[in-house]
Write an enzyme that holds these catalytic residues in place. Structure first.
Site, PDB file in Angstrom:
ATOM      1  N   HIS A  73      45.656   3.531  46.298  1.00 37.28           N
ATOM      2  CA  HIS A  73      46.586   2.599  45.185  1.00 37.28           C
ATOM      3  C   HIS A  73      47.658   3.769  45.287  1.00 37.28           C
ATOM      4  CE1 HIS A  73      44.209  -0.279  44.452  1.00 37.28           C
ATOM      5  NE2 HIS A  73      42.840   0.508  44.182  1.00 37.28           N
ATOM      6  N   GLU A 141      44.442  -6.135  45.928  1.00 37.03           N
ATOM      7  CA  GLU A 141      42.691  -5.704  45.329  1.00 37.03           C
ATOM      8  C   GLU A 141      42.929  -6.454  43.534  1.00 37.03           C
ATOM      9  OE1 GLU A 141      39.542  -2.998  44.859  1.00 37.03           O
ATOM     10  OE2 GLU A 141      41.608  -2.070  44.774  1.00 37.03           O
ATOM     11  N   ALA A 152      36.756  -1.292  37.154  1.00 33.43           N
ATOM     12  CA  ALA A 152      38.201  -0.170  36.925  1.00 33.43           C
ATOM     13  C   ALA A 152      39.673  -1.311  36.883  1.00 33.43           C
ATOM     14  CB  ALA A 152      37.965   0.858  37.304  1.00 33.43           C
ATOM     15  N   HIS A 204      34.593  -7.524  44.441  1.00 30.07           N
ATOM     16  CA  HIS A 204      34.598  -7.582  43.337  1.00 30.07           C
ATOM     17  C   HIS A 204      34.522  -8.676  43.049  1.00 30.07           C
ATOM     18  CE1 HIS A 204      36.818  -3.838  41.752  1.00 30.07           C
ATOM     19  NE2 HIS A 204      37.601  -4.206  42.940  1.00 30.07           N
ATOM     20  N   ASP A 283      40.915   4.306  49.003  1.00 31.84           N
ATOM     21  CA  ASP A 283      41.194   3.484  47.860  1.00 31.84           C
ATOM     22  C   ASP A 283      41.514   4.678  46.709  1.00 31.84           C
ATOM     23  OD1 ASP A 283      40.933   1.757  45.710  1.00 31.84           O
ATOM     24  OD2 ASP A 283      38.929   2.304  45.479  1.00 31.84           O
ATOM     25  N   ALA A 317      36.552   4.563  38.897  1.00 27.61           N
ATOM     26  CA  ALA A 317      37.852   4.151  39.035  1.00 27.61           C
ATOM     27  C   ALA A 317      38.639   4.591  40.181  1.00 27.61           C
ATOM     28  CB  ALA A 317      38.595   4.178  37.476  1.00 27.61           C
TER      29      ALA A 317
END
Length: 393
Positions: A73, A141, A152, A204, A283, A317
């Site tokens: 991210h 994502e 998160a 998820h 991540d 997170a």
């Protein structure tokens, strides 16, 4: 021509894995960014070396294919969702310093106005030469995930899979996470993604074993987003999505920061997958590379302490992991050896994305994406398309 000498090359072997070979030299062209050859160092006479335009002395370090990070991210105070060229440039340079030569900037669950701006920015940066790791597409994502396993990510932005929302970005999105139960048996969305060359990953999700196994075997959802995280826990009577992924030929992302996955869990996955179909990812979030304190992810406050990043309620997170550290942790925790660990950050993600013909191994004719390191957490040099983008010395 450029030659790398005095290195321990990590190259493909006859069994489909990687092996360390000593006393070899690697030659590549800076103008084309292509690997020309790998030859015995004995062939590199003083005259041959002197005829080269550039000589890189690896000083006994490993010479590896450049690492590929398919799930990241942000870093150094920047996030993919910032949707600015400066943010992706910053992330790109940071990735290069950790041995990564190509990556997928990753969006998070948000409204499509924000997501589209981020994807527009990735598209623009894919066509530009950056000063670090190459941007080879986007990882999306969310928001096509489960409200019950959003982790998160913001629950209010979760929505059902909708091909019309992503069709304009079929040239940008290379990897996309969804919860298969949200398809309600209609896999036309997945079919559209497959035709567009978008790898669909399950994550998820609250999917049970039978649903997940069917999605894998019948519809080709053979990628799993950060295994064990963002899904129901494995239970001996209800193995769930984790069990389906480990029981089939699925590529499993692993976040090896020793927080998302215990060292024993990493070792068990390694053994169950027999060293295959493991993709190391970070991540990582915008706080990566910075100090402890407050940060942000997807519009939410994040708190970083050491290697841990959480929401205020303690929910994990993302991470502040880097790929070099992931490889070092994975090697130590599994005992797999450096060549096998590097394969999980190079060849396996490249094959999953369908880019192994160009990236993912030190092979003649492939891009000169090369990482030189003393140990996995001590990157010395990073080369992207034949150009030095990071040099520790």
């Amino acid at each position: 021509m450029t030659v790398i000498i005095n290195g321990r090359l990590i190259v493909p072997n006859d069994q489909g894995g990687f092996a360390v070979e000593d006393h070899k030299a690697l030659v590549f062209r800076e103008d084309t960014g292509i690997i020309e050859s790998i030859v015995p160092e004995g062939q590199m006479t003083a005259g041959a070396v002197g005829a080269m335009d550039n000589v890189i002395d690896a000083e006994g370090g490993y010479v590896s294919p450049g690492f590929i990070n398919v799930h990241i991210h942000g870093a150094m105070g920047c996030d993919t969702m910032d949707a600015t060229p400066e943010a992706l440039e910053t992330i790109s340079r940071h990735q290069a310093s950790t041995g990564v030569t190509s990556f997928l900037p990753t969006t998070t669950t948000y409204d499509f106005e924000h997501i589209n701006r981020a994807l527009d920015n990735v598209r623009a940066m894919m066509g530009r030469e950056v000063q670090g790791a190459a941007i080879i597409g986007a990882n999306m994502e969310g928001p096509f995930i489960s409200r019950d396993r959003c982790g998160a990510q913001k629950r209010e932005y979760v929505q059902p899979p909708d091909w019309s929302k992503i069709a304009p970005y079929r040239d940008v999105i290379r990897l996309l996470t969804l919860a298969p139960e949200e398809l309600h048996g209609d896999y036309s969305f997945v079919d559209n993604c497959n035709r567009a060359g978008i790898v669909v990953s399950m994550g998820h999700s609250t999917a049970d074993y039978n649903l997940a196994r069917r999605a894998i075997l019948q519809y080709g959802l053979t990628h799993l987003t950060h295994i064990f995280n963002g899904m129901d826990s494995f239970h001996h009577r209800t193995p769930g999505l984790v069990g389906a992924a480990l029981d089939t030929d699925s590529d499993c992302e692993m976040i090896c920061d020793n927080i998302h996955l215990h060292s024993v869990t990493q070792r068990l996955i390694w053994r169950m997958k027999q060293g295959r179909q493991i993709i190391l990812v970070t991540d990582s979030i915008r706080a990566t590379g910075l100090h402890d304190g407050e940060s942000e992810l997807g519009g939410q406050r994040i708190f970083v302490k050491g290697q841990s990043a959480t929401l205020a309620d303690g929910t994990i997170a993302g991470s502040v992991l880097t790929m070099d550290r992931a490889i070092a942790n994975f090697t130590a925790n599994t005992g797999c050896g450096v060549a096998a660990a590097v394969r999980c950050a190079t060849k396996i993600p490249a094959k999953s994305l369908g880019i192994y013909g160009k990236r993912g191994s030190l092979t003649s004719g492939k891009l000169a994406d090369i990482t030189i390191f003393k140990n996995a957490a001590d990157i010395q040099k990073t080369i992207v398309r034949g150009k030095m983008v990071y040099n520790k010395s």
